[in-house]
Design a protein around this motif. Sequence first.
Motif, PDB file in Angstrom:
ATOM      1  N   ALA A 136       0.825  -1.211   0.000  1.00 24.56           N
ATOM      2  CA  ALA A 136       0.000   0.000   0.000  1.00 24.56           C
ATOM      3  C   ALA A 136       0.858   1.259   0.000  1.00 24.56           C
ATOM      4  CB  ALA A 136      -0.935  -0.007   1.211  1.00 24.56           C
ATOM      5  N   TYR A 137       1.950   1.265   0.757  1.00 25.77           N
ATOM      6  CA  TYR A 137       2.776   2.476   0.809  1.00 25.77           C
ATOM      7  C   TYR A 137       3.764   2.550  -0.348  1.00 25.77           C
ATOM      8  CZ  TYR A 137       0.819   4.367   4.985  1.00 25.77           C
ATOM      9  OH  TYR A 137      -0.044   4.953   5.874  1.00 25.77           O
ATOM     10  N   PHE A 138       4.079   1.426  -0.949  1.00 23.00           N
ATOM     11  CA  PHE A 138       4.759   1.467  -2.241  1.00 23.00           C
ATOM     12  C   PHE A 138       3.854   2.170  -3.251  1.00 23.00           C
ATOM     13  CE2 PHE A 138       6.059   0.005  -6.340  1.00 23.00           C
ATOM     14  CZ  PHE A 138       7.425  -0.217  -6.259  1.00 23.00           C
ATOM     15  N   PHE A 139       2.576   1.784  -3.239  1.00 21.72           N
ATOM     16  CA  PHE A 139       1.584   2.442  -4.097  1.00 21.72           C
ATOM     17  C   PHE A 139       1.455   3.919  -3.743  1.00 21.72           C
ATOM     18  CE2 PHE A 139      -2.762   3.827  -4.900  1.00 21.72           C
ATOM     19  CZ  PHE A 139      -2.981   3.396  -6.202  1.00 21.72           C
ATOM     20  N   GLY A 140       1.471   4.224  -2.424  1.00 22.65           N
ATOM     21  CA  GLY A 140       1.284   5.600  -1.989  1.00 22.65           C
ATOM     22  C   GLY A 140       2.435   6.517  -2.348  1.00 22.65           C
ATOM     23  N   VAL A 141       3.675   6.022  -2.224  1.00 24.29           N
ATOM     24  CA  VAL A 141       4.819   6.884  -2.535  1.00 24.29           C
ATOM     25  C   VAL A 141       4.930   7.105  -4.046  1.00 24.29           C
ATOM     26  CG1 VAL A 141       6.654   5.156  -2.834  1.00 24.29           C
ATOM     27  CG2 VAL A 141       7.189   7.358  -1.797  1.00 24.29           C
ATOM     28  N   PHE A 142       4.366   6.183  -4.834  1.00 31.11           N
ATOM     29  CA  PHE A 142       4.366   6.368  -6.288  1.00 31.11           C
ATOM     30  C   PHE A 142       3.364   7.431  -6.734  1.00 31.11           C
ATOM     31  CE2 PHE A 142       6.424   3.253  -9.307  1.00 31.11           C
ATOM     32  CZ  PHE A 142       7.508   3.044  -8.481  1.00 31.11           C
ATOM     33  N   LEU A 143       2.319   7.657  -5.940  1.00 35.70           N
ATOM     34  CA  LEU A 143       1.285   8.608  -6.348  1.00 35.70           C
ATOM     35  C   LEU A 143       1.849   9.995  -6.661  1.00 35.70           C
ATOM     36  CD1 LEU A 143      -1.836   7.828  -4.128  1.00 35.70           C
ATOM     37  CD2 LEU A 143      -1.657   7.691  -6.610  1.00 35.70           C
ATOM     38  N   PRO A 144       2.535  10.659  -5.714  1.00 38.52           N
ATOM     39  CA  PRO A 144       3.067  11.987  -6.051  1.00 38.52           C
ATOM     40  C   PRO A 144       4.137  11.949  -7.132  1.00 38.52           C
ATOM     41  CG  PRO A 144       3.890  11.284  -3.911  1.00 38.52           C
ATOM     42  CD  PRO A 144       2.846  10.304  -4.309  1.00 38.52           C
ATOM     43  N   LEU A 145       4.934  10.859  -7.196  1.00 32.02           N
ATOM     44  CA  LEU A 145       5.991  10.779  -8.204  1.00 32.02           C
ATOM     45  C   LEU A 145       5.405  10.700  -9.613  1.00 32.02           C
ATOM     46  CD1 LEU A 145       8.467   8.290  -6.457  1.00 32.02           C
ATOM     47  CD2 LEU A 145       8.465  10.799  -6.393  1.00 32.02           C
ATOM     48  N   VAL A 146       4.414   9.828  -9.794  1.00 34.79           N
ATOM     49  CA  VAL A 146       3.775   9.703 -11.112  1.00 34.79           C
ATOM     50  C   VAL A 146       3.004  10.973 -11.443  1.00 34.79           C
ATOM     51  CG1 VAL A 146       2.069   8.407 -12.448  1.00 34.79           C
ATOM     52  CG2 VAL A 146       3.637   7.197 -10.930  1.00 34.79           C
ATOM     53  N   ALA A 147       2.317  11.557 -10.447  1.00 33.44           N
ATOM     54  CA  ALA A 147       1.543  12.765 -10.702  1.00 33.44           C
ATOM     55  C   ALA A 147       2.437  13.939 -11.083  1.00 33.44           C
ATOM     56  CB  ALA A 147       0.707  13.109  -9.464  1.00 33.44           C
ATOM     57  N   VAL A 148       3.584  14.073 -10.412  1.00 33.10           N
ATOM     58  CA  VAL A 148       4.510  15.163 -10.758  1.00 33.10           C
ATOM     59  C   VAL A 148       5.060  14.964 -12.170  1.00 33.10           C
ATOM     60  CG1 VAL A 148       6.766  16.155 -10.194  1.00 33.10           C
ATOM     61  CG2 VAL A 148       5.110  15.729  -8.383  1.00 33.10           C
ATOM     62  N   ASP A 149       5.317  13.728 -12.553  1.00 36.96           N
ATOM     63  CA  ASP A 149       5.769  13.452 -13.928  1.00 36.96           C
ATOM     64  C   ASP A 149       4.733  13.894 -14.954  1.00 36.96           C
ATOM     65  OD1 ASP A 149       8.130  12.427 -13.003  1.00 36.96           O
ATOM     66  OD2 ASP A 149       7.521  10.324 -13.167  1.00 36.96           O
ATOM     67  N   LEU A 150       3.456  13.841 -14.565  1.00 32.34           N
ATOM     68  CA  LEU A 150       2.384  14.269 -15.468  1.00 32.34           C
ATOM     69  C   LEU A 150       2.042  15.744 -15.315  1.00 32.34           C
ATOM     70  CD1 LEU A 150      -0.036  11.186 -15.241  1.00 32.34           C
ATOM     71  CD2 LEU A 150       1.689  11.693 -16.982  1.00 32.34           C
ATOM     72  N   GLY A 151       2.859  16.501 -14.547  1.00 29.19           N
ATOM     73  CA  GLY A 151       2.688  17.941 -14.444  1.00 29.19           C
ATOM     74  C   GLY A 151       1.814  18.408 -13.299  1.00 29.19           C
ATOM     75  N   ALA A 152       1.706  17.649 -12.216  1.00 30.53           N
ATOM     76  CA  ALA A 152       0.839  18.023 -11.104  1.00 30.53           C
ATOM     77  C   ALA A 152       1.443  19.179 -10.312  1.00 30.53           C
ATOM     78  CB  ALA A 152       0.613  16.824 -10.191  1.00 30.53           C
ATOM     79  N   GLU A 153       0.583  20.084  -9.874  1.00 35.62           N
ATOM     80  CA  GLU A 153       0.951  21.187  -8.983  1.00 35.62           C
ATOM     81  C   GLU A 153       0.635  20.800  -7.545  1.00 35.62           C
ATOM     82  OE1 GLU A 153       2.518  23.914  -9.869  1.00 35.62           O
ATOM     83  OE2 GLU A 153       2.568  23.283 -11.978  1.00 35.62           O
ATOM     84  N   PRO A 154       1.061  21.609  -6.552  1.00 33.95           N
ATOM     85  CA  PRO A 154       0.731  21.275  -5.159  1.00 33.95           C
ATOM     86  C   PRO A 154      -0.762  21.077  -4.901  1.00 33.95           C
ATOM     87  CG  PRO A 154       2.431  22.952  -5.199  1.00 33.95           C
ATOM     88  CD  PRO A 154       2.012  22.739  -6.619  1.00 33.95           C
ATOM     89  N   LYS A 155      -1.604  21.903  -5.521  1.00 35.58           N
ATOM     90  CA  LYS A 155      -3.041  21.731  -5.308  1.00 35.58           C
ATOM     91  C   LYS A 155      -3.538  20.412  -5.903  1.00 35.58           C
ATOM     92  CE  LYS A 155      -4.346  24.342  -9.460  1.00 35.58           C
ATOM     93  NZ  LYS A 155      -5.121  25.488  -9.987  1.00 35.58           N
ATOM     94  N   ASP A 156      -2.938  19.972  -7.029  1.00 36.51           N
ATOM     95  CA  ASP A 156      -3.313  18.688  -7.615  1.00 36.51           C
ATOM     96  C   ASP A 156      -2.934  17.537  -6.693  1.00 36.51           C
ATOM     97  OD1 ASP A 156      -4.244  19.917 -10.014  1.00 36.51           O
ATOM     98  OD2 ASP A 156      -2.168  20.099 -10.684  1.00 36.51           O
ATOM     99  N   LEU A 157      -1.743  17.626  -6.095  1.00 34.86           N
ATOM    100  CA  LEU A 157      -1.331  16.600  -5.136  1.00 34.86           C
ATOM    101  C   LEU A 157      -2.275  16.581  -3.945  1.00 34.86           C
ATOM    102  CD1 LEU A 157       2.547  17.142  -5.147  1.00 34.86           C
ATOM    103  CD2 LEU A 157       1.235  15.441  -6.415  1.00 34.86           C
TER     104      LEU A 157
END
Length: 481
Positions: free
Chosen positions: A16-37
């Motif tokens: 679950a936390y492997f999945f969780g730590v990937f969330l911000p990494l993948v989202a930032v790769d797709l151009g996520a801003e702090p509000k998106d995170l």
Amino acid sequence: MFILLTACGGLYNLSAYFFGVFLPLVAVDLGAEPKDLGFIQAIYAGTYTVFAFACGLFLVDRAPASILCRFSVITFYTACCGMILADKFELFWIIYASVVIGGLGDAIFWSPIQAAVGLDAQRLGKPVSKRIAMFSICWSVGKSIGLVSGGFLKGLLGILWSYVSIAGVDTLILLLMPIKDEHCCIHQLRYRKRSEDTAGTGAPTAEDTKVQQEEAEKNARFLPMSWVMNFVTLGTTATVANQYFKLIQAESIELHIIPDADPKEAFLGTFLFCVYIAQSAVFLVFSFTQRWKHKRLLMYCTQLAIISSCLIISLVYLAPVLLCIAVVLGASAGIAYQTSLAYSITAKRDEKGKFLGVHEAIIGSSAAVFPLITGLLSSMLDELRVPYWFCACAQFIAIGAEESVYQIKSHGGIKTCIRKLASSTRPCWKLCTCLKCCGSMDNLWVQMDESTPPASAETAPTPTNNHTTSSHTSPINSDDI
């Protein structure tokens, strides 16, 4: 039985936390801003909050843990597939769908398995708090491994094979989770209790009943305090896990351990690894002693340590110093979590699911509210340090709320405090009496009462001892400090 449940908890948290730590990494790769995170974390944790409370209220006390936990593994497979598709086709909305499914799976897993551990301990006559602490050690170690591996494997294996490997870990849960766990259903425990009573099992002595009543009174005071502390503390750690990567990138905080791994992602994984290893160490200490229970001073010092950690994180950018702060933050989170869980699981014997559902809902709601608010504030003010200042202020407010709850509970409720103030001829002194910090101040107030000239015979009220504990209130014990 306990060993298998503990192993399943550790494996699930690893994935679950492997999945969780990937969330911000993948989202930032797709151009996520702090509000998106913040929105991603809010959707994930909001889903978890709703379903964790519903699961604790309607399912845990009625369905076997083996069925519920296996269903959660299937939902986790679906969430992993969604993240793979989001990275493959660069579709941001798939991340939102994946976190909804992942939150559903987490909610269905944790309340049933925690209730199963507690009921298994009661069935064998083992200390529930000690078993829960040992269970928490295993899942916390699994969380640490998942976080540090997530920080390194993204650069080594890529998104696809990283998710495939971690989904394979969850397959072990399907094999290890006990199949015949009817005794984990709380109705079976009630049936056994009635059978033992019918068979003439010895009734508890008056001394045992008195000890249990005193313990229940203390738990009633500390349960809401622990929930408040757990809400703000786990909200702080969720904010760090969700928002810290943006500050790491801005300040170029790097950790060079593996040559092929990204140094910034490696630092994030190592930082979170230190947080949860320290949390595991606290669980280990708590499994050997009960002296930490009913101690306000420990709770307040823990929150002051979190405030200091938040300020240092926002102002210091040296990797060795920050890793030390991660240890302090993790130990504080461990204390907050363990106090909340211990008081929740021992609240009522026949309603573990309800209180565990509230405990898990608090975790989910804090993980939803804090990253969302801090992410929005960071984007609005264009300041990456705002999230940690916000968390420090929230801890100060929480300390005041916890002390207020404690004083109200200790004096029979808020209505009783108001009634005492209204009936007093010296309202200022009476207000101080209701809000005094510990029972050792009683002598001071008695001396002040004796030094006050008595009222006239026509208006003098019937003399009463304002400092004697009434039948519906409980005295403040110096051990609670």
